[in-house]
Design a protein around this motif. Structure first.
Motif, PDB file in Angstrom:
ATOM      1  N   PHE A 173       0.810  -1.211   0.000  1.00 27.53           N
ATOM      2  CA  PHE A 173       0.000   0.000   0.000  1.00 27.53           C
ATOM      3  C   PHE A 173       0.852   1.273   0.000  1.00 27.53           C
ATOM      4  O   PHE A 173       0.573   2.199  -0.763  1.00 27.53           O
ATOM      5  N   VAL A 174       1.847   1.327   0.885  1.00 26.88           N
ATOM      6  CA  VAL A 174       2.612   2.562   1.060  1.00 26.88           C
ATOM      7  C   VAL A 174       3.764   2.592   0.064  1.00 26.88           C
ATOM      8  O   VAL A 174       4.948   2.514   0.422  1.00 26.88           O
ATOM      9  N   THR A 175       3.438   2.665  -1.193  1.00 24.18           N
ATOM     10  CA  THR A 175       4.425   2.798  -2.264  1.00 24.18           C
ATOM     11  C   THR A 175       3.923   3.829  -3.258  1.00 24.18           C
ATOM     12  O   THR A 175       2.707   4.010  -3.430  1.00 24.18           O
ATOM     13  N   GLU A 176       4.842   4.494  -3.940  1.00 24.87           N
ATOM     14  CA  GLU A 176       4.467   5.579  -4.841  1.00 24.87           C
ATOM     15  C   GLU A 176       3.818   5.086  -6.126  1.00 24.87           C
ATOM     16  O   GLU A 176       3.327   5.897  -6.911  1.00 24.87           O
ATOM     17  N   ARG A 177       3.811   3.792  -6.353  1.00 22.66           N
ATOM     18  CA  ARG A 177       3.112   3.283  -7.538  1.00 22.66           C
ATOM     19  C   ARG A 177       1.599   3.248  -7.329  1.00 22.66           C
ATOM     20  O   ARG A 177       0.849   3.066  -8.286  1.00 22.66           O
ATOM     21  N   ASN A 178       1.163   3.430  -6.068  1.00 20.27           N
ATOM     22  CA  ASN A 178      -0.262   3.499  -5.762  1.00 20.27           C
ATOM     23  C   ASN A 178      -0.708   4.951  -5.674  1.00 20.27           C
ATOM     24  O   ASN A 178       0.108   5.877  -5.606  1.00 20.27           O
ATOM     25  N   SER A 179      -2.003   5.151  -5.643  1.00 21.55           N
ATOM     26  CA  SER A 179      -2.539   6.501  -5.491  1.00 21.55           C
ATOM     27  C   SER A 179      -2.312   6.992  -4.069  1.00 21.55           C
ATOM     28  O   SER A 179      -2.025   6.213  -3.149  1.00 21.55           O
ATOM     29  N   SER A 180      -2.463   8.300  -3.895  1.00 23.89           N
ATOM     30  CA  SER A 180      -2.232   8.891  -2.573  1.00 23.89           C
ATOM     31  C   SER A 180      -3.249   8.395  -1.550  1.00 23.89           C
ATOM     32  O   SER A 180      -2.923   8.225  -0.366  1.00 23.89           O
ATOM     33  N   ASP A 181      -4.485   8.123  -1.991  1.00 21.65           N
ATOM     34  CA  ASP A 181      -5.494   7.620  -1.059  1.00 21.65           C
ATOM     35  C   ASP A 181      -5.126   6.238  -0.542  1.00 21.65           C
ATOM     36  O   ASP A 181      -5.287   5.944   0.654  1.00 21.65           O
ATOM     37  N   VAL A 182      -4.632   5.394  -1.410  1.00 21.82           N
ATOM     38  CA  VAL A 182      -4.219   4.047  -0.987  1.00 21.82           C
ATOM     39  C   VAL A 182      -3.049   4.128  -0.019  1.00 21.82           C
ATOM     40  O   VAL A 182      -3.007   3.403   0.991  1.00 21.82           O
TER      41      VAL A 182
END
Length: 688
Positions: free
Chosen positions: A380-389
């Motif tokens: 979840f806490v990776t920059e490939r995901n959206s900021s909400d995730v």
């Protein structure tokens, strides 16, 4: 009473009215109708599936006047009970409802035992008649409630509970589900709120093969906590901040002290908001389970081996996680099972995060929960995901660590803290909340710049080891009461000392005595001054705490004392410490009590403006215009009927009409004037 020659045998309502007025005078008429009922009943038994309106009217008539002839109608209630037991499924809908209403009339007149009629009604729950089942459910609940209104009849209640215990096991899904609903409703109404009811639902309902019974039983243990509206916001319970802010008021006004005063007010407001929102738990069914460890293990086995739909599995996970968190249970295989569902694309993933946080507590070994934090961080806490995730992942990690701080290692925490400078506000706020959590619990895991300015409270925080329990032997903040008492005693001594000094001064000759020191003595005194001050401070702290312990054992604290203690604790949170940070053996401040459940809104909390529809925006605009003067250009004229200036008139003209005029008023620079003059001279030269 004079008997009138009327058609009484054919007019049952009139006869019913007359019998209630004078039973003895119309006894013969009643016996005649009762004999007619018996003969009609025998005919009805030949074809019970056919509706018989004459029998229906006779049954209701006899039930209405049954209290007038108790000796003659001893067998009448049992006749109706036997009739319903024998032909419950073959009777027509109307006839069955009529017999049930007649029995309820007899029950209200205490002409039939409650246990007999309730057992019959539980059996009638098997009938394929939805309206009748709902009617019986309401009557059973109200009847049991009325029986226990003044005094609980333990014998009847125990017999009914045992009977309902068998009804929940019934093979008929309608009867089992309705029996469970009755038990749940009686528990919510505080009629059967004992451990026997809870454990029947836990041992039978939660492991039923009927899905509806299983789901209803699991939802029973997931009931929401009702908030008790109390006077928590009354002025009498508010702490007195005067003692906490006195130092800032009397001291020199500086930017540092002003900011410190603002922090005090913010913390005070925050504490008051927490008090107002603090829920009072009334729903304690999950606390009454006799064997929570065994129930949680059996539910987990049922979850792994079952083939229910996904929503039912989520209910299993929710109940198991609450059992683990509330009772501090050990089911180590639960955490790897939950970890495999922690993917951004997983359906209802935020609820699964909620279950992982609920199942975390300080007694679980940190290495068991640590993979959950790592999985959430990696997925979840990776920059490939959206900021909400990313924000949701950080919030989930915070909720897990709040219940088990040791599950976070130093490297992972410092990596997650770096998101405090992320471009999106929701991620920044989630990362800062994680920093705030570990500032209060384990500041040593944070980088020095993230620990914040040391305060009197923060320097005393000492991280607990696994399984360590901190037992306080005095009330934190009670030192302020010791200081107040010492001040009072010193004030009394100062008055007596002044009298003694005045006597001494009268005896002295008023001459000064010169005392000289060598340079070596002065240097030696300066060298030992700092060490002696530190030793004195440490000794004073130990003495103050010992005095606070003694005071807590010998004095009953009043409301005013607790206000002073709360004000002292608030002051410690914001007061900067001049002492160097060092390892101490002082007890850490008490942390806020963790809630029994994790709110889904705490994980899904994202700091961003929510989009509104057009209608909501229009309503907001209209609300902002209320109480405001008419918007638009205001020229400031006292008389609105007078003429306007040319400048005001130009604003309403087409721009093409005034373009040249506006352009001409623009002041030219010296360079532009030179170029214009040069151009003009060249044109003049060409014309010659």
């Amino acid at each position: 009473m004079v008997r009138h020659n009327n058609q009484l045998p054919d007019n049952l309502p009139q006869l019913q009215n007359l019998i209630k007025r004078d039973p003895q005078s119309y006894k013969e008429d009643f016996i005649q109708q009762y004999q007619h009922f018996l003969s009609t009943l025998e005919i009805f038994k030949l074809s019970p599936d056919v509706e018989n309106k004459s029998l229906d009217e006779l049954v209701m008539f006899i039930a209405q006047v049954a209290q007038c002839y108790p000796d003659e109608l001893k067998l009448f209630p049992q006749q109706l009970v036997d009739l319903l037991k024998t032909y419950s499924t073959t009777l027509s809908k109307e006839m069955r409802a009529s017999f049930v209403r007649a029995l309820i009339l007899l029950r209200n007149k205490n002409l039939i035992k409650p246990l007999d009629i309730l057992e019959l009604f539980f059996q009638l729950l098997r009938c394929p008649d939805k309206e009748l089942r709902k009617f019986l459910q309401n009557h059973i609940i109200n009847d049991i409630k009325n029986m226990n209104a003044k005094q609980k009849d333990m014998k009847v209640n125990s017999a009914l509970q045992s009977y309902m215990y068998s009804m929940i096991k019934d093979s008929n899904p309608r009867a089992a589900k309705m029996s469970l609903d009755i038990m749940v409703e009686l528990y919510k109404k505080n009629i059967w709120n004992d451990s026997k009811t809870v454990n029947v639902i836990a041992s039978v309902g939660c492991f039923s093969k009927i899905t509806k019974v299983l789901v209803a039983s699991l939802k029973f243990f997931l009931g929401t906590d009702e908030e008790d509206e109390s006077d928590s916001d009354s002025d009498d319970n508010e702490p007195d901040l005067k003692a906490a802010m006195m130092a800032n008021r009397v001291s020199k006004k500086t930017k540092k002290r002003t900011k410190q005063l603002e922090n005090v007010k913010k913390l005070y407001k925050k504490s008051q908001n927490k008090k107002k929102k603090a829920p009072t738990f009334n729903f304690s069914a999950i606390h009454l389970i006799n064997n929570p460890q065994g129930m949680a293990e059996d539910l987990f086995e049922q979850l792994k081996n079952g083939n229910e739909r996904f929503e039912v599995k989520l209910l299993h996970l929710d109940v198991i996680s609450r059992l683990i968190g509330i009772h501090d249970l050990f089911i180590f295989s639960f955490y790897p099972y939950v970890t495999r569902f922690l993917q951004p694309h997983q359906r209802q993933v935020t609820r699964i995060m909620q279950f992982a946080a609920q199942a975390s507590h300080e007694l679980v070994p940190p290495e068991v929960i640590e993979p959950i934090n790592k999985t959430i961080a990696n997925n979840f806490v990776t920059e490939r995901n959206s900021s909400d995730v990313m924000a949701i992942g950080l919030n989930a990690i915070r909720e897990v660590c709040q219940r088990c701080p040791l599950s976070m290692n130093e490297d992972l925490l410092r990596d997650l803290v770096l998101y405090k400078n992320y471009k999106d506000k929701s991620v920044v706020m989630a990362a800062r909340s994680l920093i705030t959590l570990y500032r209060e619990q384990m500041p040593d895991l944070l980088h020095k710049k993230d620990r914040g300015r040391p305060t009197e409270e923060s320097i005393e925080i000492k991280a607990k080891k696994y399984g360590e329990i901190k037992a306080s032997d005095f009330i934190a903040g009670a030192e302020v009461l010791v200081k107040d008492e010492s001040k009072k005693s010193n004030d009394g001594e100062d008055e007596s000392d002044e009298e003694e000094e005045s006597d001494d001064d009268s005896d002295s000759d008023g001459s000064w005595v010169d005392v000289s020191h060598s340079e070596d003595e002065a240097i030696g005194a300066n060298d030992t001054a700092e060490n002696s001050d530190e030793e004195e401070n440490d000794e004073n702290e130990v003495d103050t705490k010992e005095a606070a312990k003694e005071l807590a054992l010998t004095k009953i604290f009043t409301d005013a004392d607790f206000k002073k203690i709360e004000g002292e604790l608030i002051r410690r949170k914001v007061s900067s410490s001049s002492r160097k940070r060092k390892a101490t053996t002082v007890e850490p401040p008490t942390l806020p009590e963790k809630s029994e459940t994790v709110k889904l809104s705490d994980i899904e909390m994202i700091y961003k403006k929510r989009k509104t529809d057009k209608q909501a925006r229009i309503e907001s605009i209209q609300k902002g215009r209320e109480g405001r003067e008419k918007f638009g250009y205001k020229d400031g004229r006292q008389n609105i009927h007078c003429s306007k200036t040319n400048r005001e008139k130009n604003k309403k003209k087409n721009f093409q009409m005034i373009r040249n005029k506006v352009r001409g008023k623009i002041k030219k620079s010296f360079r532009d004037k030179q170029l214009a003059l040069r151009k003009h001279l060249i044109q003049q030269k060409k014309m010659k």
